[in-house]
Design an enzyme around this catalytic site. Structure first.
Site, mmCIF file in Angstrom:
data_model
loop_
_atom_site.group_PDB
_atom_site.id
_atom_site.type_symbol
_atom_site.label_atom_id
_atom_site.label_comp_id
_atom_site.label_asym_id
_atom_site.label_seq_id
_atom_site.Cartn_x
_atom_site.Cartn_y
_atom_site.Cartn_z
ATOM 1 N N THR A 75 29.816 39.122 28.524
ATOM 2 C CA THR A 75 28.452 38.718 28.841
ATOM 3 C C THR A 75 27.546 39.915 28.633
ATOM 4 O OG1 THR A 75 28.748 39.273 31.187
ATOM 5 C CG2 THR A 75 29.226 37.007 30.539
ATOM 6 N N SER A 115 0.871 -1.178 0.000
ATOM 7 C CA SER A 115 0.000 0.000 0.000
ATOM 8 C C SER A 115 0.903 1.220 0.000
ATOM 9 C CB SER A 115 -0.894 0.006 1.248
ATOM 10 O OG SER A 115 -1.501 1.267 1.444
ATOM 11 N N SER A 174 30.236 46.066 -1.106
ATOM 12 C CA SER A 174 29.374 47.223 -1.323
ATOM 13 C C SER A 174 29.478 47.703 -2.757
ATOM 14 C CB SER A 174 29.758 48.362 -0.379
ATOM 15 O OG SER A 174 29.014 49.527 -0.662
ATOM 16 N N SER A 175 28.354 48.206 -3.260
ATOM 17 C CA SER A 175 28.341 48.791 -4.600
ATOM 18 C C SER A 175 28.736 50.258 -4.568
ATOM 19 C CB SER A 175 26.942 48.653 -5.211
ATOM 20 O OG SER A 175 26.001 49.377 -4.416
#
Length: 459
Positions: free
Chosen positions: A186, A139, A317-318
């Site tokens: 921390t 099945s 970055s462009s």
């Protein structure tokens, strides 16, 4: 075209197609998605079908011995030459029917190839029938999850190997920097000095626990519902078939699979998928945590923490010349988010199972397969393009420790908490190193010993 029929009527099927009417209906019904069944799922389904036909053959469940021989040969040929037949299995992965469309697609392709082997024409199901022959003693209820288990075992095994490689890389970083002092933090505030050996060692320990959890989840998948047939009742399966089928699958897959003790439970409940998803999610959460740390520790280069030098992979970055972004940790973190999201889908799909069957296994398998591959890709990318090239900016780390007022915590056993608190306040107010403010309260040798790297970790 050829005409095929089922209980709903007749449809035209391309004359040369190995698939049949059930596949045509499924493609039409679930056409809203471009996500197709995983190729590894189909290959493992073919292995399940091969095990089933061999078990039925041993059980003497055919009068015509040519039929099981043709089905067996068809399964083996489809596995060996899968790329040749791959388009026959192009069916939407997310589908209604609890995987029945996938099962019938595989049954039809096997049946039509077996028909060819016996000298017939595609669609001549008098020779080999997709339901009566290929699906004999089976099945969707038991074969679909079994194929899914085999696929997840395979994908999780590959993931485990990659995770072991990542742990080994991090352990090497820990060893190489066992006494490299750095400031611990921390709540993003200075705490006390620690070492990069300890920091990397903690990452390795964290991922080692993920490794253990994944191994446990993978081992659970070795228990399969094959033989349960409809809703775990084993209806239509003979005693002899049930005796042989698991052993046949073991021979084919070389995996120590075993049948569920309670097949009714094995067919209807999907808690093992939730468990596996949780282990994937745990790994994703841990990877994201580590990558967030790497981004913070490598931030700068001038005005950030700048304690780690991450490999420079591409311009960032462009508009800003020379800017370089931590693209690999960002990539891994986004994959982690995707896996975490999938866990919600899998949880809801498992919960939505009703009575004797869960109809939503297709989306669970789709997401779990995706998770395993995404995590494997993330780990390999992180290892090859980031971890292996990380270096520690030891000069920067030493400078930060020596100018940090909180390093004076190590002096508390010698001077007392109250005195050290006053020294720290003074150091922060006057922006002076703690060494200068100690004055004649301690000798030079006492001060050197108290503020040495070994003072901040006990073996």
């Amino acid at each position: 075209m050829r005409t095929e029929h089922d209980s709903l009527g007749s449809l035209s099927v391309p004359r040369n197609a190995y698939y049949g009417i059930h596949t045509v209906r499924a493609r039409d019904n679930f056409s809203g998605t471009s996500y197709l069944n995983d190729h590894e799922l189909i290959k493992n389904y073919l292995k399940v079908k091969l095990a089933c036909v061999r078990a039925n053959q041993q059980a003497g469940n055919w009068k015509n011995k040519h039929i099981p021989a043709a089905i067996s040969q068809a399964c083996q040929d489809l596995l060996t030459n899968f790329d040749k037949y791959v388009d026959e299995f192009a069916l939407p992965a997310i589908q209604g029917g609890a995987g029945t469309s996938t099962n019938m697609n595989v049954n039809e392709v096997i049946a039509n190839h077996a028909v060819e082997i016996l000298g017939g024409k595609k669609g001549d199901y008098q020779l080999v029938n997709p339901n009566d022959d290929v699906n004999k003693s089976q099945s969707t209820n038991d074969t679909y999850p079994t194929a899914g288990h085999l696929t997840l075992i395979q994908l999780t095994g590959a993931l485990l190997q990659t995770l072991e490689e990542v742990i080994a890389t991090i352990e090497r970083l820990a060893f190489q920097n066992s006494e490299t002092l750095k400031m611990g933090r921390t709540q993003l505030e200075d705490a006390i000095p620690t070492t990069f050996g300890r920091s990397f060692g903690a990452y390795a320990s964290l991922l080692a626990r993920d490794l253990k959890r994944l191994k446990v989840s993978r081992s659970e998948l070795l228990t399969i519902p094959l033989g349960g047939t409809a809703i775990g009742t084993s209806l239509t399966a003979t005693h002899d078939y049930l005796t042989f089928v698991i052993g046949e699958l073991r021979k084919i897959t070389l995996l120590p699979v075993q049948r569920c003790e309670d097949l009714v439970d094995g067919v209807q409940n999907t808690d093992e998928y939730v468990h596996l998803s949780n282990t994937y999610k745990s790994l994703a959460v841990d990877l994201s945590k580590i990558c967030n740390d790497l981004r913070l520790l490598g931030s700068g280069p001038q005005d950030g923490l700048g304690e780690l030098n991450l490999p420079q992979r591409q311009a960032g970055s462009s508009i800003m010349p020379g800017k370089v972004n931590p693209v690999i940790p960002e990539f891994v973190t986004q994959i982690s988010y995707q896996v975490i999201g999938h866990d919600t889908t899998i949880t809801m799909a498992s919960e939505a199972g009703q009575l004797e069957l869960n109809a939503f296994e297709p989306v669970m398998f789709f997401d779990l397969f995706d998770d395993a591959r995404l995590l494997n890709s993330a780990l390999r990318t992180l290892n090859d393009h980031c971890l292996k090239g990380i270096t520690v900016n030891k000069k920067r780390c030493r400078q930060m420790v020596e100018t940090s007022a909180e390093a004076a915590t190590a002096l508390s056993p010698l001077l007392g908490y109250e005195t050290v608190s006053q020294l720290i306040k003074e150091a922060l107010r006057e922006q002076r190193p703690i060494r200068e403010l100690v004055g004649n309260r301690l000798s030079g040798s006492q001060l050197d010993k108290a503020l040495s790297p070994k003072a901040f970790f006990v073996k």
